[in-house]
Design a protein around this motif. Structure first.
Motif, PDB file in Angstrom:
ATOM      1  N   MET A  89       1.047  -1.081   0.127  1.00  0.00           N
ATOM      2  CA  MET A  89       0.076  -0.145   0.163  1.00  0.00           C
ATOM      3  C   MET A  89       0.433   1.391  -0.422  1.00  0.00           C
ATOM      4  N   THR A  90       0.034   2.702  -0.362  1.00  0.00           N
ATOM      5  CA  THR A  90       1.114   3.491  -0.984  1.00  0.00           C
ATOM      6  C   THR A  90       0.516   4.696  -0.439  1.00  0.00           C
ATOM      7  N   THR A  91       0.920   5.303   0.350  1.00  0.00           N
ATOM      8  CA  THR A  91       0.726   6.591   0.503  1.00  0.00           C
ATOM      9  C   THR A  91       2.103   7.593   0.147  1.00  0.00           C
ATOM     10  N   SER A  92       2.823   8.115  -0.894  1.00  0.00           N
ATOM     11  CA  SER A  92       3.704   8.260  -1.347  1.00  0.00           C
ATOM     12  C   SER A  92       2.850   9.391  -2.142  1.00  0.00           C
ATOM     13  N   PRO A  93       3.535  10.092  -2.565  1.00  0.00           N
ATOM     14  CA  PRO A  93       3.116  11.643  -4.061  1.00  0.00           C
ATOM     15  C   PRO A  93       3.043  10.216  -5.381  1.00  0.00           C
ATOM     16  N   THR A  94       2.196  11.568  -6.406  1.00  0.00           N
ATOM     17  CA  THR A  94       2.355  10.372  -7.735  1.00  0.00           C
ATOM     18  C   THR A  94       3.113  10.109  -7.979  1.00  0.00           C
ATOM     19  N   THR A  95       2.817   8.179  -9.056  1.00  0.00           N
ATOM     20  CA  THR A  95       4.233   7.665  -9.889  1.00  0.00           C
ATOM     21  C   THR A  95       3.539   7.539 -10.620  1.00  0.00           C
ATOM     22  N   ALA A  96       4.631   6.936 -11.684  1.00  0.00           N
ATOM     23  CA  ALA A  96       4.025   6.090 -13.168  1.00  0.00           C
ATOM     24  C   ALA A  96       3.533   5.069 -12.769  1.00  0.00           C
ATOM     25  N   GLN A  97       3.603   4.572 -11.785  1.00  0.00           N
ATOM     26  CA  GLN A  97       3.580   2.484 -11.792  1.00  0.00           C
ATOM     27  C   GLN A  97       1.770   3.076 -11.595  1.00  0.00           C
ATOM     28  N   PRO A  98       1.035   2.334 -12.443  1.00  0.00           N
ATOM     29  CA  PRO A  98      -1.150   2.049 -12.032  1.00  0.00           C
ATOM     30  C   PRO A  98      -1.062   1.292 -10.785  1.00  0.00           C
ATOM     31  N   TYR A  99      -2.210   2.415 -10.341  1.00  0.00           N
ATOM     32  CA  TYR A  99      -2.578   1.665  -9.298  1.00  0.00           C
ATOM     33  C   TYR A  99      -4.305   1.521  -8.786  1.00  0.00           C
ATOM     34  N   VAL A 100      -4.354   0.999  -7.669  1.00  0.00           N
ATOM     35  CA  VAL A 100      -5.999   1.637  -7.894  1.00  0.00           C
ATOM     36  C   VAL A 100      -6.046   2.169  -6.673  1.00  0.00           C
ATOM     37  N   LEU A 101      -6.974   3.532  -6.310  1.00  0.00           N
ATOM     38  CA  LEU A 101      -7.394   3.993  -5.360  1.00  0.00           C
ATOM     39  C   LEU A 101      -8.791   3.808  -4.578  1.00  0.00           C
ATOM     40  N   VAL A 102      -7.942   4.081  -3.096  1.00  0.00           N
ATOM     41  CA  VAL A 102      -9.333   3.404  -2.186  1.00  0.00           C
ATOM     42  C   VAL A 102      -9.550   4.685  -1.362  1.00  0.00           C
ATOM     43  N   LEU A 103     -10.099   5.787  -1.278  1.00  0.00           N
ATOM     44  CA  LEU A 103     -11.098   7.068  -1.281  1.00  0.00           C
ATOM     45  C   LEU A 103     -12.198   6.087  -0.382  1.00  0.00           C
ATOM     46  N   TYR A 104     -12.019   6.707   1.125  1.00  0.00           N
ATOM     47  CA  TYR A 104     -13.113   6.855   1.690  1.00  0.00           C
ATOM     48  C   TYR A 104     -13.425   8.122   3.089  1.00  0.00           C
ATOM     49  N   TYR A 105     -14.119   8.100   2.986  1.00  0.00           N
ATOM     50  CA  TYR A 105     -14.285   9.231   5.009  1.00  0.00           C
ATOM     51  C   TYR A 105     -14.590   7.865   6.032  1.00  0.00           C
ATOM     52  N   SER A 106     -14.232   8.516   6.835  1.00  0.00           N
ATOM     53  CA  SER A 106     -14.832   7.442   8.666  1.00  0.00           C
ATOM     54  C   SER A 106     -14.740   7.969   9.397  1.00  0.00           C
ATOM     55  N   ASN A 107     -15.694   8.712  10.234  1.00  0.00           N
ATOM     56  CA  ASN A 107     -15.972   8.957  11.848  1.00  0.00           C
ATOM     57  C   ASN A 107     -15.748   8.202  12.311  1.00  0.00           C
ATOM     58  N   HIS A 108     -15.459   7.111  12.707  1.00  0.00           N
ATOM     59  CA  HIS A 108     -14.902   6.710  13.870  1.00  0.00           C
ATOM     60  C   HIS A 108     -13.973   5.360  13.649  1.00  0.00           C
ATOM     61  N   GLY A 109     -13.589   4.750  12.684  1.00  0.00           N
ATOM     62  CA  GLY A 109     -12.718   4.266  12.329  1.00  0.00           C
ATOM     63  C   GLY A 109     -13.084   3.292  11.765  1.00  0.00           C
ATOM     64  N   THR A 110     -14.508   2.432  11.969  1.00  0.00           N
ATOM     65  CA  THR A 110     -15.018   1.513  10.430  1.00  0.00           C
ATOM     66  C   THR A 110     -15.140   1.491   9.511  1.00  0.00           C
ATOM     67  N   THR A 111     -15.201   2.676   8.707  1.00  0.00           N
ATOM     68  CA  THR A 111     -14.760   2.013   7.159  1.00  0.00           C
ATOM     69  C   THR A 111     -13.403   2.689   6.640  1.00  0.00           C
ATOM     70  N   LYS A 112     -12.254   2.975   7.509  1.00  0.00           N
ATOM     71  CA  LYS A 112     -11.172   3.211   7.397  1.00  0.00           C
ATOM     72  C   LYS A 112     -10.926   1.631   8.122  1.00  0.00           C
ATOM     73  N   SER A 113     -11.277   0.934   8.850  1.00  0.00           N
ATOM     74  CA  SER A 113     -10.656  -0.501   8.217  1.00  0.00           C
ATOM     75  C   SER A 113     -10.819  -1.646   7.614  1.00  0.00           C
ATOM     76  N   LEU A 114     -12.030  -0.852   6.724  1.00  0.00           N
ATOM     77  CA  LEU A 114     -13.231  -1.545   5.354  1.00  0.00           C
ATOM     78  C   LEU A 114     -11.508  -1.272   4.585  1.00  0.00           C
ATOM     79  N   ALA A 115     -11.346  -0.116   4.374  1.00  0.00           N
ATOM     80  CA  ALA A 115     -10.910   0.587   3.250  1.00  0.00           C
ATOM     81  C   ALA A 115      -9.539  -0.222   3.190  1.00  0.00           C
TER      82      ALA A 115
END
Length: 208
Positions: free
Chosen positions: A1-27
């Motif tokens: 998993m990466t949180t680095s700036p944009t690179t040329a390598q293809p990636y799938v974006l996991v975009l989430y919003y979480s209030n209490h951390g549960t949605t983040k766990s699923l992400a």
């Protein structure tokens, strides 16, 4: 998993919003499945909406995952979108993000790319399925191809705290103290893996 700036390598974006951390766990479970499926997962979130909408939020959060940029969105090869249920719909911060994605829509940057959705609720009948379905709408307007979870995944028939054919989900309880179960985590991983396989197959085709 990466949180680095944009690179040329293809990636799938996991975009989430979480209030209490549960949605983040699923992400993060979905991101694991993406990596298992042979693609890089880029995890991003969105800032909370301020009471005064003119108040600007810092470009970089003080802690946690980086905020998603339109560049992150338009350059992805696939997208997993997640939000807790707010009255049967995605949370306002995520809706605000998509309301400002018009330039990406005009350019057709997301057309013919695979996507999936996931959510978490506080109660069993708190709007899981309506949230998942309504989160699909902006993705369809962007021309994305929506993937769900097939019933070949046995966890769909076992889980009693979430998990739907529309996307991974979890019921966290009124106090948000119920952890994601093994079945729900397994479904999220399976959903991420399925998304990665589709994205990887499309990366070098005429549709991308």
């Amino acid at each position: 998993m990466t949180t680095s700036p944009t690179t040329a390598q293809p990636y799938v974006l996991v975009l989430y919003y979480s209030n209490h951390g549960t949605t983040k766990s699923l992400a993060y479970a979905i991101a694991q499945g993406i990596e298992d499926g042979g693609m890089t997962a880029r995890i991003r979130t969105v800032p909370a909406v301020a009471a005064e909408t003119q108040v600007a939020k810092p470009a970089i959060p003080e802690e946690g995952d980086l905020y998603c940029t339109m560049e992150d969105l338009k350059e992805c090869s696939g997208l997993a979108l997640g939000s807790p249920t707010h009255f049967g719909n995605m949370g306002a911060p995520m809706k605000y993000f998509w309301d400002n994605s018009v330039t990406v829509w005009l350019a057709g940057n997301l057309q013919n790319k695979p996507a999936c959705v996931f959510t978490a609720t506080g109660s069993m009948h708190g709007g899981q399925e309506t949230t998942l379905l309504t989160m699909m709408l902006p993705l369809l307007h962007h021309g994305m191809m929506i993937l769900g979870i097939p019933y070949s995944e046995p966890g769909l028939n076992r889980t009693n705290r979430g998990g739907t054919p529309y996307g991974a989900s979890h019921v966290s309880g009124a106090a948000h103290d119920q952890p994601v179960t093994a079945d729900e985590r397994g479904l999220a991983i399976a959903q991420g893996r399925r998304l990665a396989i589709a994205a990887k197959a499309l990366v070098n085709t005429k549709w991308q």
